[in-house]
Design a protein around this motif. Sequence first.
Motif, PDB file in Angstrom:
ATOM      1  N   LEU A  94       0.861  -1.191   0.000  1.00  0.00           N
ATOM      2  CA  LEU A  94       0.000   0.000   0.000  1.00  0.00           C
ATOM      3  C   LEU A  94       0.892   1.233   0.000  1.00  0.00           C
ATOM      4  CD1 LEU A  94      -2.473  -1.171   2.764  1.00  0.00           C
ATOM      5  CD2 LEU A  94      -2.816  -1.261   0.302  1.00  0.00           C
ATOM      6  N   GLY A  95       0.760   2.064  -1.006  1.00  0.00           N
ATOM      7  CA  GLY A  95       1.576   3.264  -1.092  1.00  0.00           C
ATOM      8  C   GLY A  95       2.441   3.232  -2.340  1.00  0.00           C
ATOM      9  N   ASP A  96       3.312   4.222  -2.453  1.00  0.00           N
ATOM     10  CA  ASP A  96       4.173   4.349  -3.622  1.00  0.00           C
ATOM     11  C   ASP A  96       5.612   4.539  -3.179  1.00  0.00           C
ATOM     12  OD1 ASP A  96       2.066   4.284  -5.543  1.00  0.00           O
ATOM     13  OD2 ASP A  96       1.564   6.338  -4.965  1.00  0.00           O
ATOM     14  N   LEU A  97       6.515   3.899  -3.914  1.00  0.00           N
ATOM     15  CA  LEU A  97       7.951   4.028  -3.663  1.00  0.00           C
ATOM     16  C   LEU A  97       8.621   4.438  -4.959  1.00  0.00           C
ATOM     17  CD1 LEU A  97      10.679   3.562  -2.172  1.00  0.00           C
ATOM     18  CD2 LEU A  97      10.523   1.209  -2.924  1.00  0.00           C
ATOM     19  N   CYS A  98       9.365   5.531  -4.926  1.00  0.00           N
ATOM     20  CA  CYS A  98      10.184   5.930  -6.063  1.00  0.00           C
ATOM     21  C   CYS A  98      11.622   5.615  -5.685  1.00  0.00           C
ATOM     22  CB  CYS A  98      10.011   7.406  -6.378  1.00  0.00           C
ATOM     23  SG  CYS A  98      10.948   7.914  -7.825  1.00  0.00           S
ATOM     24  N   ALA A  99      12.183   4.599  -6.317  1.00  0.00           N
ATOM     25  CA  ALA A  99      13.546   4.161  -6.034  1.00  0.00           C
ATOM     26  C   ALA A  99      14.489   4.857  -6.999  1.00  0.00           C
ATOM     27  CB  ALA A  99      13.650   2.648  -6.187  1.00  0.00           C
ATOM     28  N   THR A 100      15.500   5.536  -6.468  1.00  0.00           N
ATOM     29  CA  THR A 100      16.433   6.266  -7.303  1.00  0.00           C
ATOM     30  C   THR A 100      17.858   6.089  -6.801  1.00  0.00           C
ATOM     31  OG1 THR A 100      16.916   8.435  -8.253  1.00  0.00           O
ATOM     32  CG2 THR A 100      16.168   8.403  -5.992  1.00  0.00           C
TER      33      THR A 100
END
Length: 144
Positions: free
Chosen positions: A80-86
Amino acid sequence: KYKRKKAKKYLMTVTLRRPSARYICQAYYDKAPDRINNLRPDTLAMMLSLANVAAGGKVLVLDACMGLVNAAVVERMGGLGDLCATTLDHLVPLDAAKSLNLTAAQTSTICQAPLATLLRFRAEAEAAAAAEVAAAAEAAAAAA
């Protein structure tokens, strides 16, 4: 009696555990701590706690630890939710996330982008906002 005693002494026992970010971090730390920048499991837990990572959040992670922090965030959010991996490079490593055997719902929350791309999008958005402000100021000046 002799065989039981020797078997008890020399046989190895193996405990199978479901993979978690804590166990993977401990395994990497024991085997090759340089690959994860000497990140201990308690430090990883403290990072997640201080960042207030929880289900339903939107998280941006700059990871240089083989994707270990990304994997821990995805595990903590539970799909649940969003992850922006950078990362600073063009390749976003997700080796630790692959070791976790994540579900399809959990892996669908991961968005990968190099940091240079995110900064370029931000600069373009700021330039567009500045152009809108300048156009509004010109329109207000022309109306007056």
